[in-house]
Design a protein around this motif. Structure first.
Motif, mmCIF file in Angstrom:
data_model
loop_
_atom_site.group_PDB
_atom_site.id
_atom_site.type_symbol
_atom_site.label_atom_id
_atom_site.label_comp_id
_atom_site.label_asym_id
_atom_site.label_seq_id
_atom_site.Cartn_x
_atom_site.Cartn_y
_atom_site.Cartn_z
ATOM 1 N N UNK A 107 43.829 51.355 31.383
ATOM 2 C CA UNK A 107 43.807 49.986 30.847
ATOM 3 C C UNK A 107 42.847 49.201 31.726
ATOM 4 N N UNK A 108 41.759 48.747 31.129
ATOM 5 C CA UNK A 108 40.733 48.022 31.872
ATOM 6 C C UNK A 108 40.629 46.610 31.311
ATOM 7 N N UNK A 109 40.672 45.628 32.199
ATOM 8 C CA UNK A 109 40.609 44.221 31.818
ATOM 9 C C UNK A 109 39.386 43.568 32.428
ATOM 10 N N UNK A 110 38.847 42.585 31.736
ATOM 11 C CA UNK A 110 37.673 41.879 32.216
ATOM 12 C C UNK A 110 37.958 40.923 33.355
ATOM 13 N N UNK A 111 39.188 40.444 33.449
ATOM 14 C CA UNK A 111 39.553 39.561 34.558
ATOM 15 C C UNK A 111 41.049 39.642 34.814
ATOM 16 N N UNK A 112 41.457 39.196 35.988
ATOM 17 C CA UNK A 112 42.867 39.263 36.369
ATOM 18 C C UNK A 112 43.744 38.430 35.432
ATOM 19 N N UNK A 113 43.209 37.381 34.858
ATOM 20 C CA UNK A 113 43.991 36.537 33.948
ATOM 21 C C UNK A 113 44.382 37.284 32.665
ATOM 22 N N UNK A 114 43.719 38.397 32.375
ATOM 23 C CA UNK A 114 44.039 39.185 31.188
ATOM 24 C C UNK A 114 45.333 39.984 31.352
ATOM 25 N N UNK A 115 45.837 40.090 32.579
ATOM 26 C CA UNK A 115 47.040 40.877 32.830
ATOM 27 C C UNK A 115 48.242 40.336 32.074
ATOM 28 N N UNK A 148 40.955 45.774 36.945
ATOM 29 C CA UNK A 148 40.041 44.733 36.491
ATOM 30 C C UNK A 148 38.615 45.188 36.762
ATOM 31 N N UNK A 149 37.797 45.215 35.713
ATOM 32 C CA UNK A 149 36.369 45.527 35.806
ATOM 33 C C UNK A 149 35.650 44.664 34.784
ATOM 34 N N UNK A 150 34.637 43.986 35.183
ATOM 35 C CA UNK A 150 33.915 43.097 34.277
ATOM 36 C C UNK A 150 32.597 43.721 33.838
ATOM 37 N N UNK A 151 32.369 43.732 32.531
ATOM 38 C CA UNK A 151 31.105 44.250 31.989
ATOM 39 C C UNK A 151 29.922 43.433 32.484
ATOM 40 N N UNK A 152 30.149 42.162 32.792
ATOM 41 C CA UNK A 152 29.056 41.281 33.197
ATOM 42 C C UNK A 152 28.965 41.076 34.705
ATOM 43 N N UNK A 153 30.107 41.034 35.393
ATOM 44 C CA UNK A 153 30.107 40.753 36.824
ATOM 45 C C UNK A 153 30.170 41.998 37.692
ATOM 46 N N UNK A 154 30.511 43.140 37.083
ATOM 47 C CA UNK A 154 30.576 44.402 37.835
ATOM 48 C C UNK A 154 30.125 45.568 36.946
ATOM 49 N N UNK A 155 28.933 45.468 36.367
ATOM 50 C CA UNK A 155 28.507 46.493 35.400
ATOM 51 C C UNK A 155 28.404 47.900 35.983
ATOM 52 N N UNK A 156 27.979 48.035 37.228
ATOM 53 C CA UNK A 156 27.874 49.368 37.829
ATOM 54 C C UNK A 156 29.256 50.003 37.972
#
Length: 162
Positions: free
Chosen positions: A8-16, A37-45
């Motif tokens: 389960x991967x979320x774009x931000x902690x608030x998505x929990x 939490x992994x962001x497509x825009x803030x942590x793409x690598x």
């Protein structure tokens, strides 16, 4: 000992707050899973590393949840052959319609199985992950069948007042 089958991967902690519903369902079914939490825009690598290594680590399904631009599920799907289920997170400005459209509008060839906006989508993403896993796991299939039977009995037992 096998590792997690679902990520389960979320774009931000608030998505929990939304995605813990998927976590609860997977726990109820005894499905090993991980969440981060992994962001497509803030942590793409980091997203690339996660998606490209998921199958090798034993994952079978990935649930990607994000709001607003909501590119996370699509970016995950572009970098793995595993099924990716997208959960649009409800946003403040457009109540999740922006998230839904961003998640569902994938170019032909890179599918994301998109669920409903918010908590219902999180629950259903987990149940769909369970159904996918149940195609090769008879015990999990039996649990899913029993879960559905409980739902059926609850609906048929409902009493209306008036």
């Amino acid at each position: 000992m096998p590792g997690p089958a679902v990520g389960i991967i979320m774009g931000s902690a608030s998505d929990w707050d939304t995605m813990k519903e998927a976590h609860k369902i997977l726990e109820e079914f005894g499905v090993e899973h991980e969440y981060r939490v992994l962001s497509a825009h803030r942590a793409p690598a980091a997203v690339t590393e996660y998606a490209s290594g998921a199958e090798g680590r034993g994952l079978k399904v990935i649930i990607g949840a994000a709001g607003g631009a909501a590119h996370l599920a699509g970016v995950l799907a572009a970098q793995t052959l595993l099924p990716v289920l997208g959960v649009p997170i409800e946003s403040q400005s457009l109540k999740g319609m922006d998230s839904l459209l961003s998640t569902v509008q994938m170019p032909g060839g890179i599918p994301v199985g998109t669920l409903a906006i918010g908590k219902a989508g999180a629950k259903n993403a987990a149940l769909l992950a369970v159904a996918i896993l149940a195609t090769s796991n008879p015990d999990l299939r039996d649990k899913l069948s029993a879960y559905r039977e409980v739902q059926t009995k609850a609906v048929l037992a409902a009493k209306l007042e008036g």
